[in-house]
Scaffold this active site. Structure first.
Site, PDB file in Angstrom:
ATOM      1  N   GLU A  61       1.089  -1.156   0.082  1.00  8.28           N
ATOM      2  CA  GLU A  61       0.087   0.076   0.013  1.00  8.28           C
ATOM      3  C   GLU A  61       0.883   1.224  -0.009  1.00  8.28           C
ATOM      4  OE1 GLU A  61      -3.567   1.604   3.215  1.00  8.28           O
ATOM      5  OE2 GLU A  61      -2.444  -0.237   3.401  1.00  8.28           O
TER       6      GLU A  61
ATOM      7  N   ARG B  39       4.865 -12.721  10.187  1.00 10.93           N
ATOM      8  CA  ARG B  39       5.635 -11.390   9.935  1.00 10.93           C
ATOM      9  C   ARG B  39       7.007 -11.631  10.681  1.00 10.93           C
ATOM     10  NH1 ARG B  39       1.908  -7.055   9.109  1.00 10.93           N
ATOM     11  NH2 ARG B  39       3.310  -5.517   9.607  1.00 10.93           N
TER      12      ARG B  39
ATOM     13  N   LYS C 143       4.078   0.691   9.548  1.00 12.25           N
ATOM     14  CA  LYS C 143       4.128   2.177   8.815  1.00 12.25           C
ATOM     15  C   LYS C 143       3.361   3.002   9.758  1.00 12.25           C
ATOM     16  CE  LYS C 143       2.782   0.559   5.100  1.00 12.25           C
ATOM     17  NZ  LYS C 143       2.305   0.203   3.786  1.00 12.25           N
TER      18      LYS C 143
HETATM   19  P1  ATP Z   1       2.507  -1.939   8.014  1.00 10.90           P
HETATM   20  O1  ATP Z   1       1.700  -2.369   9.134  1.00 10.90           O
HETATM   21  O2  ATP Z   1       3.591  -1.320   8.296  1.00 10.90           O
HETATM   22  O3  ATP Z   1       1.823  -0.846   7.617  1.00 10.90           O
HETATM   23  P2  ATP Z   1       1.555  -3.195   5.938  1.00 10.90           P
HETATM   24  O4  ATP Z   1       1.072  -4.970   6.137  1.00 10.90           O
HETATM   25  O5  ATP Z   1      -0.052  -2.500   6.349  1.00 10.90           O
HETATM   26  O6  ATP Z   1       2.298  -3.050   7.085  1.00 10.90           O
HETATM   27  P3  ATP Z   1       1.591  -3.197   3.023  1.00 10.90           P
HETATM   28  O7  ATP Z   1       2.065  -2.178   2.358  1.00 10.90           O
HETATM   29  O8  ATP Z   1       0.209  -3.552   3.315  1.00 10.90           O
HETATM   30  O9  ATP Z   1       1.811  -2.783   4.684  1.00 10.90           O
HETATM   31  O10 ATP Z   1       2.394  -4.455   3.049  1.00 10.90           O
HETATM   32  C1  ATP Z   1       2.603  -5.231   1.792  1.00 10.90           C
HETATM   33  C2  ATP Z   1       2.989  -6.631   2.062  1.00 10.90           C
HETATM   34  O11 ATP Z   1       4.009  -6.652   2.995  1.00 10.90           O
HETATM   35  C3  ATP Z   1       1.789  -7.296   2.513  1.00 10.90           C
HETATM   36  O12 ATP Z   1       1.534  -8.275   2.101  1.00 10.90           O
HETATM   37  C4  ATP Z   1       2.357  -7.763   4.060  1.00 10.90           C
HETATM   38  O13 ATP Z   1       2.027  -9.118   4.315  1.00 10.90           O
HETATM   39  C5  ATP Z   1       3.758  -7.916   4.015  1.00 10.90           C
HETATM   40  N1  ATP Z   1       4.525  -7.200   5.409  1.00 10.90           N
HETATM   41  C6  ATP Z   1       4.246  -6.361   5.962  1.00 10.90           C
HETATM   42  N2  ATP Z   1       4.876  -6.142   7.165  1.00 10.90           N
HETATM   43  C7  ATP Z   1       5.668  -7.337   7.262  1.00 10.90           C
HETATM   44  C8  ATP Z   1       6.339  -8.036   8.109  1.00 10.90           C
HETATM   45  N3  ATP Z   1       6.768  -7.350   9.161  1.00 10.90           N
HETATM   46  N4  ATP Z   1       6.784  -9.145   7.925  1.00 10.90           N
HETATM   47  C9  ATP Z   1       6.608  -9.572   6.953  1.00 10.90           C
HETATM   48  N5  ATP Z   1       5.854  -9.249   5.801  1.00 10.90           N
HETATM   49  C10 ATP Z   1       5.377  -8.014   5.991  1.00 10.90           C
HETATM   50 MG    MG Z   2      -1.487  -3.937   4.866  1.00 10.32          MG
END
Ligand code: ATP
Ligand code: MG
Length: 565
Positions: free
Chosen positions: A38, A263, A273
Site C-alpha cells: 500500500e 511476519r 508504517k
Molecule cells: P504496516 O503495518 O507496516 O503498515 P502493512 O502490512 O500494512 O504494513 P503493506 O504495504 O500492506 O503494509 O504490506 C505489503 C505486504 O508486506 C503485505 O503483503 C504484508 O503481508 C507484507 N508485510 C508487511 N509487514 C511485514 C512484516 N513485518 N513481515 C513480513 N511481511 C510483511
Molecule cells: Mg497492509
C-alpha cells in the site's frame, strides 16, 4: 535453470506447498506471485521479507512476481511512496520486469464484480451509519444482528449502488456490503463492507470515482485478475482468507491459493508504517531514511548492503508462527559481509594529542599498512607518521585502573603499523583538570609495530598523524529504542517513551587518516577497533564526506542486557 547457491533458500513450508502444486500440474505448472504494498509509507525490513519470499519463489519456480500497488485508499497515498517503494525493491536486487500494476487499474472491473454480486443477491446497500453498523456487528463472543436493509431487492440495490457510483450520496451515508453471515464466528464474514462513498480525488484516477473499494474486496480480486497463482502474505491475513474465498467462489473467477507466513518482528525495532510515520511526522527521527530507522532507505543510508539483508533473511527463513528475531542477527549479517570486503583505515573519533618527544621535529615518514587482512589482494597503503599524533581520549588514563593496558604514565603500547611508545608525562587544563596533551617517547627499533627483542605488548592502538589528519564529521548510531519490545508499555504510555536518547551521537572533530578525505558515497570502511562506517549519502559533499557508523565490531547490547537481568 538450477538456482545458484547464493540465491536458493531452504525448503520451507511455503516452498513445499508451491512445489506440490507445480508437481501436480496445477495452473499448468506456472507460478505467479506478487508483492502488494500500500503506498502509504516507506518499505521496512519486514516488507523486505515479503519481497524476498515472493520474488525468490517466483524465480525458483521459473515464474514471475508482480509489483502491485494496493492503492485503494486515496487519502493516504502519495507519489513519493510509490517511487521510494520501486527504488527500494530494485536496490534489494529484485525486478518485476513489465509487471507493474495498480489496484486502481481494476476499479471498473471491481465495480462490475460488485454488480454481479448484487444481481446474485450476494451484496446489498446498507443505509446505516458507521455507528449503527459497528453495533450490529456483534463481538467476538456475541453474534451480530442483521441490518434492516439486508433484504433489499436486487433491483433496488443496483439502483442505489449505481447512484453511489454516480456521486449522488455523501461520504459515510451508504456502503455496499457482502451478504454473508452476521452470525459467523469469523468477524470478517459478518457482511463486510465492500465499497464506501469517499469524495476524495485519487492520485491515479483523479475525480473519476466517488466510491472506493475496501482493501479486502480489492485485494483478493486483484490477485485473481492478475492470475496470481500463489498469494503469499503475512499471518494476519489468515482469517481474511475465508472472505477472499467466498468472494472468488461467488464470482466464479480464477482462485489463487493463499499461503500465510509469519511476519518479521525485530527486537528493539518497530515494523509498522503506522508507527514509523509518527516518528517521521513528529520529527523524532530525521525522515524516513534516518539511519536509525528500519526502513530500507534507512538501512541503506546506515550502510547496509542488499547482500547482507538477503543473507539475514535467508538465515531466519520462513516460518508459520510469529516470533521476534534478535536485532543482533541483522547486524551480524552486515558484519560478516563487511569483514570480508571493507578496507581497514584508522580514525580517531575523540582525539587526544600525543607528542612523541624523542621524535625529530618537522620529520614525516611513511609506514606501510595492510588494507584488509581478510583479503590479500586489497594490498597495502602508506600512512604518514610524525612527532604529533592523535589517539582516542578513552585510550589514555592519568590514573589507570588495574589491568588497564592502554596508554598511562609508564605504560608502553603499540601504535598500529608504527612504533611502541611509552607515556612519560601529560598536561591538564588547570581549570577543568581535563588532560590536554600526553607526552611519550618512542622506540625506533620497533618500526612497523614489532620489537626485535620480542617483548610483549598488551595493547595495540589506532592513531592518526596530527599534521596530516583529515578532520571530519562522524555519526554514531545505536538502537532507536532502548526497550527490546518498544510496543510493550504501560497504560497511558507510548512506544515513544522507549526512544533511546543516545541513539545518535555526532562527533564533528574526528581526526581521520588522510585517504578518507576523498571517500565518496558507496564507500565503506572498517575503522580499526571502532566498527564499520559508510559515507552518508545525503549530507556528504565532495571532499567533505560524513561517516555513519553502520555497526560496531561487536554487539554491545548483549552485555548490557545481561547486566540488567
Ligand atoms: P504496516 O503495518 O507496516 O503498515 P502493512 O502490512 O500494512 O504494513 P503493506 O504495504 O500492506 O503494509 O504490506 C505489503 C505486504 O508486506 C503485505 O503483503 C504484508 O503481508 C507484507 N508485510 C508487511 N509487514 C511485514 C512484516 N513485518 N513481515 C513480513 N511481511 C510483511
Ligand atoms: Mg497492509
Amino acid at each position: 535453470m538450477e538456482p545458484t547457491e547464493e540465491k536458493s533458500a531452504p525448503r520451507d513450508f511455503v516452498r513445499s506447498r508451491v512445489a506440490e502444486d507445480v508437481e501436480q500440474g496445477k495452473n499448468d505448472g506456472v507460478v505467479v506471485t506478487r508483492f502488494p504494498p500500500e503506498p502509504s509509507g516507506y518499505l521496512h525490513i519486514g516488507h523486505a521479507k515479503a519481497i524476498s519470499v515472493n520474488f525468490q519463489i517466483a524465480e525458483e519456480f521459473g515464474g514471475r512476481c508482480n509489483l502491485r500497488f494496493d492503492d485503494t485508499n486515496p487519502a493516504k497515498e502519495e507519489e513519493e511512496y510509490v517511487e521510494s517503494i520501486q527504488e527500494d525493491i530494485r536496490w534489494l536486487g529484485y525486478d518485476w520486469g513489465d509487471n507493474l500494476f495498480y489496484a486502481s487499474d481494476y476499479f471498473e472491473q471491481l465495480y462490475q464484480y460488485a454488480l454481479q454480486l448484487i444481481e446474485q443477491g450476494d451484496a446489498y446497500v446498507d443505509d446505516q451509519n458507521a455507528e449503527e453498523m459497528a453495533k450490529g456487528r456483534g463481538t467476538a463472543t456475541t453474534p451480530g444482528t442483521n441490518s434492516p436493509f439486508r433484504d433489499r431487492p436486487a433491483a433496488e440495490n443496483r439502483d442505489l449502488f449505481e447512484r453511489m457510483r454516480a456521486g449522488e450520496f455523501e461520504d459515510g451515508s451508504r456502503v455496499l456490503r457482502a451478504r454473508i453471515d452476521m452470525a459467523s464466528p469469523n468477524l470478517n464474514l459478518r457482511d463486510p463492507a465492500l465499497y464506501r462513498v469517499r469524495k476524495v480525488p485519487h492520485d491515479r484516477t483523479g475525480e473519476e470515482w466517488p466510491i472506493y473499494p475496501m482493501y479486502d474486496w480489492a485485494h483478493g480480486q486483484s490477485d485473481s485478475i492478475e492470475g496470481v497463482t500463489h498469494s503469499l502474505c503475512s499471518l494476519e491475513f489468515e482469517n481474511h482468507r475465508p472472505l477472499y474465498d467466498w468472494c472468488l467462489d461467488r464470482l466464479g473467477v480464477f482462485h489463487p491459493r493463499q499461503i500465510e507466513f509469519a511476519r518479521l518482528n525485530l527486537s528493539f525495532g518497530i515494523l509498522s508504517k503506522r508507527y514509523m510515520i509518527q516518528l517521521v511526522e513528529e520529527g523524532l527521527v530525521d525522515g524516513w531514511d534516518d539511519p536509525r530507522m528500519l526502513t530500507i532507505a534507512g538501512l541503506r543510508r546506515r550502510g547496509y548492503t542488499p547482500g547482507s539483508i538477503r543473507d539475514f533473511l535467508r538465515g531466519i527463513g520462513v516460518a508459520k508462527f510469529n516470533s521476534t528475531i534478535e536485532m543482533v542477527l541483522l547486524e551480524n549479517a552486515l558484519r560478516a559481509e563487511l569483514n570480508k570486503t571493507a578496507p581497514r583505515v584508522m580514525g580517531v573519533l575523540d582525539p587526544l594529542k600525543v607528542v612523541i618527544t624523542n621524535y625529530p621535529e618537522g620529520e614525516t615518514e611513511e609506514l606501510e599498512a595492510v588494507n584488509n587482512p581478510e583479503d590479500e589482494s586489497a594490498g597495502t597503503r602508506l600512512l604518514p607518521f610524525s612527532r604529533e599524533i592523535y589517539i582516542e581520549r578513552d585510550d589514555f588514563r592519568a590514573e589507570p585502573p588495574k589491568k588497564f593496558w592502554r596508554l598511562a604514565p609508564g605504560n608502553e603500547v603499540r601504535l598500529r603499523y608504527a612504533y611502541y611508545i611509552t607515556c612519560t608525562d601529560f598536561l591538564t587544563d588547570p581549570e577543568t583538570g581535563e588532560v590536554t596533551e600526553v607526552h611519550a617517547t618512542y622506540d625506533p627499533q620497533t618500526r612497523g609495530g614489532d620489537s626485535p627483542d620480542g617483548r610483549k605488548i598488551k595493547a595495540t592502538m589506532h592513531w592518526v598523524s596530527s599534521a596530516h589528519a583529515f578532520k571530519g564529521e562522524v555519526r554514531l548510531y545505536d538502537h532507536l529504542f532502548k526497550h527490546p519490545n518498544p510496543m510493550e508499555f504501560r497504560k497511558g504510555g507510548s512506544f515513544k517513551n522507549h526512544l533511546n536518547p543516545e541513539s545518535k551521537t555526532v562527533l564533528s572533530d574526528a581526526m581521520l587518516e588522510p585517504s578518507l578525505a576523498s571517500a565518496s558515497v558507496g564507500d565503506t570502511f572498517q575503522f580499526e577497533r571502532l566498527g564499520y562506517f559508510c559515507v552518508d549519502r545525503v549530507d556528504s559533499k565532495p571532499g567533505a564526506p560524513i561517516f555513519n557508523r553502520s555497526v560496531a565490531l561487536r554487539d554491545s547490547w548483549a552485555k548490557i542486557q545481561k547486566q540488567s537481568k
